[in-house]
Write a protein that holds these residues in place. Structure first.
Motif, PDB file in Angstrom:
ATOM      1  N   LYS A   1      -6.791  56.522 -25.517  1.00 18.70           N
ATOM      2  CA  LYS A   1      -7.131  56.511 -26.935  1.00 18.70           C
ATOM      3  C   LYS A   1      -5.989  57.084 -27.767  1.00 18.70           C
ATOM      4  CE  LYS A   1     -10.627  58.357 -30.122  1.00 18.70           C
ATOM      5  NZ  LYS A   1     -11.865  59.192 -30.198  1.00 18.70           N
ATOM      6  N   SER A   2      -5.376  58.164 -27.278  1.00 17.66           N
ATOM      7  CA  SER A   2      -4.260  58.788 -27.985  1.00 17.66           C
ATOM      8  C   SER A   2      -3.064  57.844 -28.077  1.00 17.66           C
ATOM      9  CB  SER A   2      -3.848  60.076 -27.275  1.00 17.66           C
ATOM     10  OG  SER A   2      -2.719  60.666 -27.879  1.00 17.66           O
ATOM     11  N   GLY A   3      -2.897  56.990 -27.055  1.00 21.03           N
ATOM     12  CA  GLY A   3      -1.795  56.035 -27.048  1.00 21.03           C
ATOM     13  C   GLY A   3      -2.124  54.739 -27.754  1.00 21.03           C
ATOM     14  N   LYS A   4      -3.294  54.727 -28.443  1.00 22.14           N
ATOM     15  CA  LYS A   4      -3.716  53.552 -29.211  1.00 22.14           C
ATOM     16  C   LYS A   4      -3.868  52.297 -28.345  1.00 22.14           C
ATOM     17  CE  LYS A   4      -2.009  55.149 -33.696  1.00 22.14           C
ATOM     18  NZ  LYS A   4      -1.910  56.557 -33.264  1.00 22.14           N
ATOM     19  N   ALA A   5      -4.339  52.512 -27.123  1.00 19.14           N
ATOM     20  CA  ALA A   5      -4.629  51.371 -26.259  1.00 19.14           C
ATOM     21  C   ALA A   5      -5.898  50.680 -26.735  1.00 19.14           C
ATOM     22  CB  ALA A   5      -4.795  51.847 -24.820  1.00 19.14           C
TER      23      ALA A   5
ATOM     24  N   LYS B   1       1.476  58.623 -20.703  1.00 18.98           N
ATOM     25  CA  LYS B   1       2.303  59.222 -21.753  1.00 18.98           C
ATOM     26  C   LYS B   1       3.439  58.256 -22.052  1.00 18.98           C
ATOM     27  CE  LYS B   1       4.921  63.362 -23.059  1.00 18.98           C
ATOM     28  NZ  LYS B   1       5.502  64.647 -22.590  1.00 18.98           N
ATOM     29  N   CYS B   2       3.129  57.253 -22.865  1.00 22.94           N
ATOM     30  CA  CYS B   2       4.071  56.163 -23.138  1.00 22.94           C
ATOM     31  C   CYS B   2       4.102  55.892 -24.640  1.00 22.94           C
ATOM     32  CB  CYS B   2       3.663  54.904 -22.383  1.00 22.94           C
ATOM     33  SG  CYS B   2       3.485  55.152 -20.587  1.00 22.94           S
ATOM     34  N   ARG B   3       5.232  55.387 -25.106  1.00 24.91           N
ATOM     35  CA  ARG B   3       5.400  55.131 -26.533  1.00 24.91           C
ATOM     36  C   ARG B   3       4.390  54.117 -27.041  1.00 24.91           C
ATOM     37  NH1 ARG B   3      11.405  54.021 -28.362  1.00 24.91           N
ATOM     38  NH2 ARG B   3      11.489  56.157 -27.585  1.00 24.91           N
ATOM     39  N   SER B   4       4.109  53.103 -26.229  1.00 24.73           N
ATOM     40  CA  SER B   4       3.153  52.074 -26.656  1.00 24.73           C
ATOM     41  C   SER B   4       2.365  51.580 -25.449  1.00 24.73           C
ATOM     42  CB  SER B   4       3.884  50.902 -27.311  1.00 24.73           C
ATOM     43  OG  SER B   4       2.973  49.846 -27.594  1.00 24.73           O
ATOM     44  N   LEU B   5       1.075  51.402 -25.664  1.00 26.82           N
ATOM     45  CA  LEU B   5       0.204  50.859 -24.616  1.00 26.82           C
ATOM     46  C   LEU B   5      -0.356  49.498 -25.026  1.00 26.82           C
ATOM     47  CD1 LEU B   5      -1.745  54.129 -23.686  1.00 26.82           C
ATOM     48  CD2 LEU B   5       0.273  53.176 -22.581  1.00 26.82           C
TER      49      LEU B   5
END
Length: 291
Positions: free
Chosen positions: A277-281, A254-258
């Motif tokens: 996937k939700s964190g756009k990694a 649960k991080c702003r950017s991955l």
């Protein structure tokens, strides 16, 4: 020139006169019993500061160590000679010290008594540091290999270039601390919490990650591998972090950017995959585990 064999014989005689063991003498001097053994065999000598402490503990005058002084230790009683029962109750505090090139290997029961200290190139190999409360320390180039740090609290400290190989760090909490350039190969970080600090350029080969939590932590220039189970990354920032040949299960991101994470030949369960996937990694290096 001082004669190491003569001085060793005098240390041994005075120690036996006051009926304390090499281990008891070493503990009171905050050194290893092996160092005392080397003195008494004439293989090395104490430095001038240690001579002062030796004289006080053994109840002798400094002149006792000179060549012209009689070999037999004087009858003068030392200040506070610990019996076996008293040794167990020994109340010493090593906080606010400047420790350089000291050997504390095998040390036990530190608890809160090593805070606000500067430690450089010290050895704590095989030490029991469980339950340690370490606050505001600078620890650089020390060796803690095979030591037990379980259930310790490391607060607002800077740990750089240290060896933590094969250490047990179970349930330890790092708060406001920076861990940089350290070798944690084989360390067990089960239940560890790392909060409001930073980790960078550390070696993590074969480290154990289970229920490990990273909260508001900077992670940079490190490679995670192996099993990553039940772990938690919240409000962390990443820079050149690699997960390689890793299997991630039940792990929460649960991080702003991955974007600072790269995955190479990794596997993940469905829940972990969806978090990433939700964190756009970048998921190109991850395959889904089959049920």
């Amino acid at each position: 020139m001082l004669n190491a064999k003569m001085i060793g014989d005098k240390i041994a005689a005075a120690r036996k006169k006051v009926n304390i063991s090499q281990a008891q003498l070493a503990q009171r001097l905050f050194i290893s019993s092996q160092a005392v053994g080397k003195w008494e065999r004439g293989e090395s000598m104490p430095d001038i500061t240690t001579f002062n402490s030796l004289a006080e503990i053994l109840g002798v005058d400094l002149n006792y160590f000179s060549e012209n002084f009689p070999s037999e230790a004087p009858v003068k009683q030392p200040d506070i000679l610990p019996s076996e029962k008293e040794e167990k109750k020994l109340n010493w505090d090593m906080s606010r010290g400047n420790w350089v090139d000291a050997d504390f290997s095998g040390l036990k029961n530190l608890h809160e008594k090593f805070s606000s200290s500067n430690m450089q190139r010290c050895r704590f190999i095989g030490s029991n540091l469980s339950g340690l409360l370490l606050k505001s320390n600078n620890v650089n180039s020390c060796d803690f290999s095979n030591s037990d740090f379980s259930s310790s609290h490391i607060q607002h400290s800077h740990l750089a270039n240290n060896l933590f190989k094969d250490c047990s760090m179970k349930e330890t909490e790092f708060s406001g601390s920076h861990i940089s350039g350290c070798d944690l190969s084989g360390a067990d970080l089960t239940g560890v919490v790392i909060r409001s600090g930073g980790m960078d350029k550390n070696t993590l080969d074969n480290a154990v990650w289970n229920r490990t939590s990273f909260k508001e932590t900077y992670l940079g220039d490190m490679t995670f591998g192996g099993a990553i189970e039940n772990c938690y990354f919240e409000n962390c920032s990443f820079k050149r972090v690699i997960f390689q040949h890793a299997t991630l299960t039940n792990t929460f991101f649960k991080c702003r950017s991955l974007k600072g994470i790269q995955f190479i030949d990794c596997q993940a369960d469905r829940m972990t995959y969806e978090f990433l996937k939700s964190g756009k990694a970048d998921l190109s290096g991850i395959t889904l585990l089959t049920a």
